[in-house]
Design an enzyme around this catalytic site. Structure first.
Site, short mmCIF file in Angstrom:
data_model
loop_
_atom_site.label_atom_id
_atom_site.label_comp_id
_atom_site.label_asym_id
_atom_site.label_seq_id
_atom_site.Cartn_x
_atom_site.Cartn_y
_atom_site.Cartn_z
N ASP A 267 0.84 -1.21 0.00
CA ASP A 267 0.00 0.00 0.00
C ASP A 267 0.88 1.25 0.00
O ASP A 267 0.37 2.38 -0.03
CB ASP A 267 -1.02 -0.02 1.14
N GLU B 181 9.83 -3.79 10.05
CA GLU B 181 10.20 -2.49 9.46
C GLU B 181 10.73 -1.55 10.52
O GLU B 181 10.08 -1.33 11.56
CB GLU B 181 8.96 -1.89 8.78
O1 KIV Z 1 3.61 -1.05 1.52
C1 KIV Z 1 4.76 -1.49 1.38
O2 KIV Z 1 5.42 -1.33 0.34
C2 KIV Z 1 5.36 -2.19 2.51
C3 KIV Z 1 6.84 -2.40 2.50
C4 KIV Z 1 7.53 -1.15 2.81
C5 KIV Z 1 7.25 -3.51 3.40
O3 KIV Z 1 4.67 -2.53 3.43
#
Ligand code: KIV
Length: 269
Positions: A46, A187
């Protein structure tokens, strides 16, 4: 190996200590490049709300939008007989109850072609992870800096720095695996904590801003391709050093494989 990868293959990689690579993609062209670079996992994150749509957060992204982008990516992967596992994000408030999560996940898989769904959060999501898993829906959990909670967290900040929060995150990770999660993304957390969580789990742990000890690494492709105005500190601009997108993506994959990315400057203590 040219057949499509499975979650069993990824667990095998973890047990052999082989680093895996995940990259985001939002359209067919980028999906083909990420596949050609050799990534094992492609994530329709997202993050598309920020890097494609230009929002300040991921919160406005809708389920229909993720389905649309997942379908584009799935088509791109199919066109090159791709082997990567396709993960799609459950967007904000599309999984507030187990029932809603089942409905949203089914749409991501049936209409978008996702093979795994990703959701953010620990203890409050255990029932949902269990419900998804019981229906045979593979789940990627996401702990640490969970962008859908940006307002609750008070900004995009490193998580798990104090001992109580670190212990809670470790317990959440173990509980998510027990509830049926197949993958975990960490993260923006201290590297030693990510190392401890990675050791404690049998499922593959993929880090972003979580140091070098995770089983794999993920980056938002636009960050490494130099498309992002203010890339996060844990990303590296591979386009600057390697030029064309295909070369930049390949260099990132190679660096993760040989442990050259992330460096100490991309991690937190
Ligand atoms: O939305 C995304 O791209 C993510 C990554 C940063 C892990 O959740």
């Amino acid at each position: 190996m040219s057949r499509p990868l499975t979650l069993v293959d990824l667990r095998g990689m973890k047990s052999r200590g082989e680093r895996m690579v995940c990259l985001t993609a939002y359209d067919a062209s980028l999906a083909r490049l990420v596949e050609a670079a050799g990534a094992e996992l492609v994530l329709v994150g997202d993050s598309l709300g920020m890097v494609v749509q230009g929002h300040d957060t991921t919160l406005p992204v809708t389920l229909d939008e993720v389905i649309y982008h997942t379908r584009c990516v799935a088509r791109g992967l199919r066109s090159v007989a791709g082997r990567a596992v396709l993960i799609a994000d459950l967007p904000f408030m599309s999984y507030a109850t187990p029932e809603q999560a089942l409905h949203s996940a089914a749409r991501l898989m049936k209409e978008g072609g996702a093979q795994v769904v990703k959701l953010e959060g620990g203890e409050p999501q255990l029932e949902t992870v269990q419900a998804l898993s019981r229906q045979g829906i593979p789940v990627c959990a996401h702990l640490g800096l969970t962008p859908q909670s940006v307002h609750k967290l008070g900004g995009y900040r490193v998580q798990g720095r104090d001992p109580k929060a670190a212990q809670a995150m470790l317990e959440d990770a173990v509980a998510l695996e027990a509830a049926g999660a197949d993958l975990l993304i960490l993260e923006c957390i201290p590297s030693p904590l990510a190392a401890e969580i990675t050791r404690a789990l049998t499922i593959p742990v993929i880090g972003i801003g979580a140091g070098p000890a995770c089983d794999g690494q993920v980056l938002v492709s636009y960050d490494l391709l130099g498309f992002t105005a203010r890339p996060p500190r844990f990303a590296r601009n591979y386009a600057q050093s390697h030029g064309a997108p295909d070369q930049a993506l390949k260099a990132f994959v190679d660096d993760v494989r040989k442990g050259a990315f992330p460096g100490p400057e991309h991690g937190f203590t």
